[in-house]
Motif scaffolding. Structure first.
Motif, PDB file in Angstrom:
ATOM      1  N   SER A   1       0.803  -1.411   0.051  1.00 50.42           N
ATOM      2  CA  SER A   1      -0.137   0.004  -0.062  1.00 50.42           C
ATOM      3  C   SER A   1       1.018   1.346  -0.065  1.00 50.42           C
ATOM      4  CB  SER A   1      -0.902  -0.065   1.222  1.00 50.42           C
ATOM      5  OG  SER A   1      -0.189  -0.091   2.638  1.00 50.42           O
ATOM      6  N   LYS A   2       1.886   1.331   0.727  1.00 51.18           N
ATOM      7  CA  LYS A   2       2.756   2.591   0.892  1.00 51.18           C
ATOM      8  C   LYS A   2       3.272   3.080  -0.563  1.00 51.18           C
ATOM      9  CE  LYS A   2       3.755   2.741   5.372  1.00 51.18           C
ATOM     10  NZ  LYS A   2       4.493   1.774   6.637  1.00 51.18           N
ATOM     11  N   TRP A   3       3.947   2.026  -1.443  1.00 52.24           N
ATOM     12  CA  TRP A   3       4.702   2.509  -2.629  1.00 52.24           C
ATOM     13  C   TRP A   3       3.492   2.828  -3.680  1.00 52.24           C
ATOM     14  CZ3 TRP A   3       3.903  -0.329  -7.079  1.00 52.24           C
ATOM     15  CH2 TRP A   3       3.883  -1.507  -7.023  1.00 52.24           C
ATOM     16  N   LEU A   4       1.982   1.787  -3.536  1.00 48.93           N
ATOM     17  CA  LEU A   4       1.063   2.028  -4.779  1.00 48.93           C
ATOM     18  C   LEU A   4       0.459   3.351  -4.393  1.00 48.93           C
ATOM     19  CD1 LEU A   4      -0.520  -1.667  -4.029  1.00 48.93           C
ATOM     20  CD2 LEU A   4       0.401  -0.736  -6.153  1.00 48.93           C
TER      21      LEU A   4
ATOM     22  N   VAL B   1      -2.682   4.377  -6.279  1.00 49.62           N
ATOM     23  CA  VAL B   1      -3.638   3.414  -5.723  1.00 49.62           C
ATOM     24  C   VAL B   1      -3.667   3.631  -4.310  1.00 49.62           C
ATOM     25  CG1 VAL B   1      -3.797   1.266  -5.706  1.00 49.62           C
ATOM     26  CG2 VAL B   1      -2.621   1.982  -8.007  1.00 49.62           C
ATOM     27  N   SER B   2      -4.790   3.889  -3.860  1.00 52.35           N
ATOM     28  CA  SER B   2      -5.235   4.387  -2.661  1.00 52.35           C
ATOM     29  C   SER B   2      -6.053   3.150  -2.054  1.00 52.35           C
ATOM     30  CB  SER B   2      -5.638   5.820  -2.313  1.00 52.35           C
ATOM     31  OG  SER B   2      -6.813   5.816  -3.058  1.00 52.35           O
ATOM     32  N   SER B   3      -6.654   2.180  -2.791  1.00 50.30           N
ATOM     33  CA  SER B   3      -7.410   1.234  -2.082  1.00 50.30           C
ATOM     34  C   SER B   3      -7.243  -0.224  -2.671  1.00 50.30           C
ATOM     35  CB  SER B   3      -8.743   1.483  -2.100  1.00 50.30           C
ATOM     36  OG  SER B   3      -9.423   1.508  -3.410  1.00 50.30           O
ATOM     37  N   ALA B   4      -7.653  -1.211  -2.164  1.00 55.46           N
ATOM     38  CA  ALA B   4      -7.391  -2.415  -2.736  1.00 55.46           C
ATOM     39  C   ALA B   4      -8.584  -2.599  -4.019  1.00 55.46           C
ATOM     40  CB  ALA B   4      -7.622  -3.597  -1.807  1.00 55.46           C
TER      41      ALA B   4
ATOM     42  N   ASN C   1      -4.469  -2.217 -12.245  1.00 54.48           N
ATOM     43  CA  ASN C   1      -3.713  -3.434 -11.920  1.00 54.48           C
ATOM     44  C   ASN C   1      -2.543  -3.889 -12.564  1.00 54.48           C
ATOM     45  OD1 ASN C   1      -3.259  -6.549 -11.575  1.00 54.48           O
ATOM     46  ND2 ASN C   1      -4.453  -5.960  -9.734  1.00 54.48           N
ATOM     47  N   ALA C   2      -2.730  -3.748 -13.946  1.00 59.92           N
ATOM     48  CA  ALA C   2      -1.378  -4.275 -14.911  1.00 59.92           C
ATOM     49  C   ALA C   2      -0.474  -2.908 -14.744  1.00 59.92           C
ATOM     50  CB  ALA C   2      -1.978  -3.779 -16.271  1.00 59.92           C
ATOM     51  N   THR C   3      -0.777  -1.653 -14.598  1.00 58.59           N
ATOM     52  CA  THR C   3       0.426  -0.779 -14.231  1.00 58.59           C
ATOM     53  C   THR C   3       1.168  -0.899 -13.021  1.00 58.59           C
ATOM     54  OG1 THR C   3      -1.095   0.806 -15.646  1.00 58.59           O
ATOM     55  CG2 THR C   3       0.667   1.770 -13.738  1.00 58.59           C
ATOM     56  N   ALA C   4       0.129  -1.265 -12.050  1.00 58.86           N
ATOM     57  CA  ALA C   4       0.771  -1.671 -10.660  1.00 58.86           C
ATOM     58  C   ALA C   4       1.612  -2.680 -10.961  1.00 58.86           C
ATOM     59  CB  ALA C   4      -0.264  -1.751  -9.577  1.00 58.86           C
ATOM     60  N   ALA C   5       1.004  -4.021 -11.458  1.00 65.91           N
ATOM     61  CA  ALA C   5       2.006  -5.094 -11.733  1.00 65.91           C
ATOM     62  C   ALA C   5       3.523  -4.800 -12.196  1.00 65.91           C
ATOM     63  CB  ALA C   5       1.282  -6.096 -12.539  1.00 65.91           C
ATOM     64  N   TYR C   6       3.218  -4.066 -13.164  1.00 67.76           N
ATOM     65  CA  TYR C   6       4.744  -3.539 -14.015  1.00 67.76           C
ATOM     66  C   TYR C   6       5.612  -2.849 -12.938  1.00 67.76           C
ATOM     67  CZ  TYR C   6       7.894  -2.000 -17.308  1.00 67.76           C
ATOM     68  OH  TYR C   6       9.201  -1.388 -17.991  1.00 67.76           O
ATOM     69  N   ALA C   7       4.838  -1.850 -12.060  1.00 67.47           N
ATOM     70  CA  ALA C   7       5.713  -0.998 -11.087  1.00 67.47           C
ATOM     71  C   ALA C   7       6.332  -2.193 -10.189  1.00 67.47           C
ATOM     72  CB  ALA C   7       4.830   0.037 -10.550  1.00 67.47           C
ATOM     73  N   LEU C   8       5.634  -3.263  -9.723  1.00 74.25           N
ATOM     74  CA  LEU C   8       6.141  -3.946  -8.936  1.00 74.25           C
ATOM     75  C   LEU C   8       7.058  -4.927  -9.391  1.00 74.25           C
ATOM     76  CD1 LEU C   8       5.801  -5.744  -6.224  1.00 74.25           C
ATOM     77  CD2 LEU C   8       3.881  -7.112  -7.310  1.00 74.25           C
TER      78      LEU C   8
ATOM     79  N   GLN D   1       9.245  -3.788 -11.672  1.00 72.79           N
ATOM     80  CA  GLN D   1      10.362  -2.873 -11.838  1.00 72.79           C
ATOM     81  C   GLN D   1      11.058  -2.971 -10.332  1.00 72.79           C
ATOM     82  OE1 GLN D   1       8.427   0.409 -13.640  1.00 72.79           O
ATOM     83  NE2 GLN D   1       9.915   0.285 -15.289  1.00 72.79           N
ATOM     84  N   ARG D   2      10.125  -2.729  -9.503  1.00 73.59           N
ATOM     85  CA  ARG D   2      10.688  -2.819  -7.934  1.00 73.59           C
ATOM     86  C   ARG D   2      11.583  -3.845  -7.635  1.00 73.59           C
ATOM     87  NH1 ARG D   2       8.660   0.814  -4.411  1.00 73.59           N
ATOM     88  NH2 ARG D   2       8.978  -0.599  -2.789  1.00 73.59           N
TER      89      ARG D   2
END
Length: 158
Positions: free
Chosen positions: A119-122, A127-130, A139-146, A148-149
């Motif tokens: 949640s912190k980096w999202l 992204v402020s909620s599940a 979700n696809a954008t967050a997954a790609y960021a994950l 990369q992280r």
């Protein structure tokens, strides 16, 4: 990258423009400032009868957009770089069967992202909620960021 005028843009993402494209900026959406002095606070009157309870706001059903598997694949291909998109689709199939609203006790969306852990980096990518992770673009954008992280497919066991 296949984007159109209707393609959503997300923070920290790159877009490719065709050669010779011109860039225009959107008009400002900030509210104009006011210079009028603030009104003096009204004096409180002692209530003689209790105010009626406030009515509950009407409930409205939120329509959830449904996506076909080809639409979901297209979203993943739009978000992920070409050299990673096939593997990303394989993972999304394994994690959610390409169903954006897939959810279990911990994880949400196409790539089954664990909001409580991330949640912190999202929040840094908006992204402020599940529940936001149930949108396949988010979700696809967050997954790609994950990805990369992590620097790898490790978050999905690879």
């Amino acid at each position: 990258n296949g984007a159109t005028a209707k393609t959503k843009l997300y923070p920290n993402r790159s877009i490719c423009l065709p050669k010779g494209a011109t860039v225009t900026t959107a008009p400002s959406t900030t509210a104009p400032s006011t210079t009028a002095p603030a009104a003096a606070p009204a004096k409180k009157k002692k209530a003689t009868t209790p105010a009626p309870p406030a009515a509950a706001p009407p409930t409205t059903a939120v329509q959830v957009r449904t996506y076909t598997a080809p639409e979901v694949e297209a979203i993943i291909r739009q978000v992920w770089p070409d050299d990673l998109e096939d593997k990303a689709i394989q993972i999304a199939i394994r994690e959610s069967r390409l169903k954006p609203t897939a959810r279990n006790w911990c994880c949400s969306g196409l790539f089954q992202i664990y909001y409580g852990v991330h949640s912190k980096w999202l929040a840094g990518i908006g992204v402020s909620s599940a529940d936001q992770l149930l949108d396949p673009n988010v979700n696809a954008t967050a997954a790609y960021a994950l990805y990369q992280r992590a620097g790898s497919w490790k978050p999905w066991g690879g």
